[in-house]
Design a protein around this motif. Structure first.
Motif, PDB file in Angstrom:
ATOM      1  N   TYR A 481      23.233  80.809  31.249  1.00 16.72           N
ATOM      2  CA  TYR A 481      22.129  81.750  31.047  1.00 16.72           C
ATOM      3  C   TYR A 481      21.074  81.215  30.084  1.00 16.72           C
ATOM      4  O   TYR A 481      20.051  81.862  29.867  1.00 16.72           O
ATOM      5  CB  TYR A 481      22.655  83.084  30.517  1.00 16.72           C
ATOM      6  CG  TYR A 481      23.240  83.984  31.579  1.00 16.72           C
ATOM      7  CD1 TYR A 481      22.451  84.502  32.603  1.00 16.72           C
ATOM      8  CD2 TYR A 481      24.589  84.337  31.546  1.00 16.72           C
ATOM      9  CE1 TYR A 481      22.991  85.344  33.564  1.00 16.72           C
ATOM     10  CE2 TYR A 481      25.135  85.177  32.510  1.00 16.72           C
ATOM     11  CZ  TYR A 481      24.324  85.671  33.516  1.00 16.72           C
ATOM     12  OH  TYR A 481      24.856  86.509  34.479  1.00 16.72           O
ATOM     13  N   GLY A 482      21.329  80.065  29.482  1.00 16.48           N
ATOM     14  CA  GLY A 482      20.348  79.454  28.595  1.00 16.48           C
ATOM     15  C   GLY A 482      20.577  79.696  27.122  1.00 16.48           C
ATOM     16  O   GLY A 482      19.671  79.466  26.309  1.00 16.48           O
ATOM     17  N   VAL A 483      21.779  80.139  26.737  1.00 18.70           N
ATOM     18  CA  VAL A 483      22.088  80.420  25.334  1.00 18.70           C
ATOM     19  C   VAL A 483      23.063  79.359  24.818  1.00 18.70           C
ATOM     20  O   VAL A 483      24.086  79.071  25.455  1.00 18.70           O
ATOM     21  CB  VAL A 483      22.706  81.827  25.172  1.00 18.70           C
ATOM     22  CG1 VAL A 483      23.122  82.075  23.725  1.00 18.70           C
ATOM     23  CG2 VAL A 483      21.724  82.889  25.636  1.00 18.70           C
ATOM     24  N   ARG A 484      22.746  78.788  23.650  1.00 19.75           N
ATOM     25  CA  ARG A 484      23.628  77.791  23.038  1.00 19.75           C
ATOM     26  C   ARG A 484      24.968  78.437  22.689  1.00 19.75           C
ATOM     27  O   ARG A 484      25.019  79.569  22.175  1.00 19.75           O
ATOM     28  CB  ARG A 484      22.986  77.236  21.775  1.00 19.75           C
ATOM     29  CG  ARG A 484      23.738  76.068  21.155  1.00 19.75           C
ATOM     30  CD  ARG A 484      23.077  75.629  19.851  1.00 19.75           C
ATOM     31  NE  ARG A 484      23.232  76.637  18.815  1.00 19.75           N
ATOM     32  CZ  ARG A 484      24.321  76.754  18.039  1.00 19.75           C
ATOM     33  NH1 ARG A 484      25.355  75.951  18.219  1.00 19.75           N
ATOM     34  NH2 ARG A 484      24.366  77.669  17.107  1.00 19.75           N
ATOM     35  N   ALA A 485      26.072  77.729  22.971  1.00 17.24           N
ATOM     36  CA  ALA A 485      27.396  78.296  22.742  1.00 17.24           C
ATOM     37  C   ALA A 485      28.350  77.232  22.247  1.00 17.24           C
ATOM     38  O   ALA A 485      28.210  76.046  22.551  1.00 17.24           O
ATOM     39  CB  ALA A 485      27.932  78.924  24.028  1.00 17.24           C
ATOM     40  N   GLU A 486      29.332  77.657  21.450  1.00 16.06           N
ATOM     41  CA  GLU A 486      30.405  76.763  21.022  1.00 16.06           C
ATOM     42  C   GLU A 486      31.655  77.575  20.719  1.00 16.06           C
ATOM     43  O   GLU A 486      31.604  78.792  20.528  1.00 16.06           O
ATOM     44  CB  GLU A 486      29.997  75.941  19.801  1.00 16.06           C
ATOM     45  CG  GLU A 486      29.636  76.725  18.569  1.00 16.06           C
ATOM     46  CD  GLU A 486      29.153  75.813  17.446  1.00 16.06           C
ATOM     47  OE1 GLU A 486      29.898  74.877  17.076  1.00 16.06           O
ATOM     48  OE2 GLU A 486      28.032  76.018  16.963  1.00 16.06           O
TER      49      GLU A 486
END
Length: 514
Positions: A481-486
């Motif tokens: 969706y275009g959101v940075r994640a970790e």
């Protein structure tokens, strides 16, 4: 040329409703396709997300929010989110596109059949103007109705061929003010009962926070020497969680409330239902020897309460009136509650949040299984610092956090979401990325509908199916969706992940196994 559309825009502009939260449909194009330059459109990928964003925005801003839904199908998609807005008293002005008037009787495709019945009972008022000329006046009525106490959603169905009709008369923008403070005699009575009580207690609800009255509640508790509980199943935080008088959140059952309040002879409830129970644990409504006084701005809450004497009036005005009547009480300083002993993954996550989050942070939560750990660990001191789905309907947290952040851009919004709840509104991440809304999302992943385990035990149900939600890669979904994640573990290094995410000017998702 004066048209229904131009007149309606004037009404909305005068009411401060220049942001439209919506998901476009064909019936709505004649409205949203002609927005003036001073209007903006915030899009969600489905109507449940749209209403969730608007709900958060309305609660955090204290004003109305304008929603645009697509006919009957879009309204149906939004109903779960509308349940939360209804119980939170969120002033939503909901417009829904209707088929052209010539097609309505034959129930052409995308007709909103029985449009004023469809959203009931989750709206204060549902309108479908009888003729095009009445659309602007109906919109003004919707705005004023949504904002009058008890606040709540209002619904207007509008045939899409009405917008370009010419008008002979311009509807005038106007103000509607509401009084409603308690009369002096009622305030005298409540103050006298507080003064003569030996062991009074104060129970606060979400409407105190919604009315910007937390500071008044703190002054009343200190003035009268009152221990303070938050009413069951809170959707907002009306009292600082580290204030020495704060006792916690009342359990959501008859037996639990009565046991928690045992020993008190007067229970003063402000800004909450009496009481909104959840789990069925029958017992006495009140402890032995106790009476109850209920102060609310909602006549419906007063009428349907289980017990107590109810007074319907303005919450801040009533608190201020009581303060003027109560002398300082020489009560011993309470002993602060001990800090939670950390033992579980969620508790360690929340303790880390306390270390790195700014004091003014706003928490939007939808992790029911960790609610007890949250309330016993997290510090909330600022007004408007907490939001939770008021009806318990899942799908609130992800979108509502966006609305809260849009309404409070100067404060940091942290959303704590369970992995089960996250799936109900995961498309909200697209809106976060599209509009660069810098919410920090923490998805607590226990691979289950964890809260249901406790209810299964309570109901003595062995091995219920459908509680396992394992195998979901939220990092990949968020990045899609275009959101940075970790992904991060609940431990000493979690702060090293949380701090840069909170400092960033972009949305982020942190998945934490618990």
């Amino acid at each position: 040329m004066r048209t229904v559309l131009s007149s309606t825009f004037n009404i909305l502009r005068a009411s401060g409703l220049t942001t439209v939260f919506g998901n476009p449909g064909s019936n709505e194009l004649p409205f949203i396709g002609n927005l003036p330059n001073d209007f903006s459109y915030v899009m969600g990928l489905n109507e449940a997300v749209v209403v969730g964003i608007a709900d958060g925005y309305a609660q955090a801003s204290g004003g109305p929010a304008l929603v645009n839904l697509h006919s009957a199908a879009g309204t149906g998609n939004a109903m779960g989110a509308l349940t939360n807005a209804w119980y939170a008293h969120s002033p939503l002005v909901i417009t829904s596109g209707q088929q052209v008037r010539e097609h309505m009787g034959g129930e052409a495709m995308l007709s909103n059949v029985a449009a004023t019945t469809l959203p009931q009972p989750l709206v204060k008022l549902a309108l479908e103007p009888a003729l095009p000329a009445d659309v602007p006046r109906s919109m003004a009525q919707a705005v004023h109705s949504a904002m009058l106490h008890p606040r709540g959603p209002v619904y207007v169905s509008i045939p899409y061929d009405d917008w370009d009709r010419e008008l002979d008369t311009e509807v005038q923008a106007r103000r509607v003010r509401q009084g409603g403070g308690l009369p002096a005699g009622d305030l005298d009575e409540i103050a006298a009962r507080l003064s003569t009580s030996e062991r009074p207690v104060l129970v606060l609800g979400g409407d105190v926070d919604a009315a910007q009255a937390n500071a008044l509640a703190v002054r009343l508790a200190d003035r009268a020497g009152l221990p303070v509980w938050i009413a069951p199943s809170p959707y907002r935080c009306p009292f600082p969680t580290r204030h020495p008088r704060f006792q916690g959140v009342l359990p959501a059952s008859m037996r639990g409330v009565s046991a928690a309040l045992a020993g008190h002879d007067l229970i003063l409830v402000v800004g909450a239902p009496v009481f909104r129970y959840h789990q069925y644990e029958p017992g006495p409504l009140l402890p032995d020897g106790a009476s109850l006084v209920h102060i609310t701005s909602d006549p419906g809450e007063a009428a349907r309460a289980w017990s107590g004497d109810a007074f319907v009036g303005d919450v801040p005005g009533t608190l201020d009136g009581l303060l003027r009547r109560l002398p300082e009480k020489q009560a011993p300083a309470p002993v602060p509650r001990p800090r939670q002993v950390l033992s579980s993954g969620p508790e360690r996550v929340f303790e880390t949040l306390n270390q790195v989050a700014p004091e003014s942070a706003i928490y939007v939560t939808e992790s029911t299984s960790t609610a007890d750990a949250f309330w016993t660990t997290i510090d909330i001191s600022a007004q408007g610092g907490f939001y939770f789905p008021a009806a318990g309907g899942l799908g609130f947290g992800l979108p509502a956090a966006l609305g809260v952040q849009l309404a409070q851009p100067e404060r940091k919004v942290i959303a704590v979401i369970g992995d089960g709840a996250a799936n109900f509104a995961i498309p909200a991440l697209w809106t976060a990325a599209r509009y660069d809304i810098p919410v920090t999302y923490l998805i607590l992943q226990n691979n289950a509908y964890g809260a249901l385990r406790g209810f299964a035990d309570l109901m003595d149900i062995q091995h219920p199916p459908g509680l396992d939600v394992s195998g979901i890669d939220f990092c990949s979904i968020a990045e899609g969706y275009g959101v940075r994640a970790e992904r991060a573990e609940a431990g000493p290094h979690l702060a090293d992940v949380l701090k840069p995410a909170m400092d960033a000017d972009a949305p982020s998702v942190i998945v934490i196994p618990t």
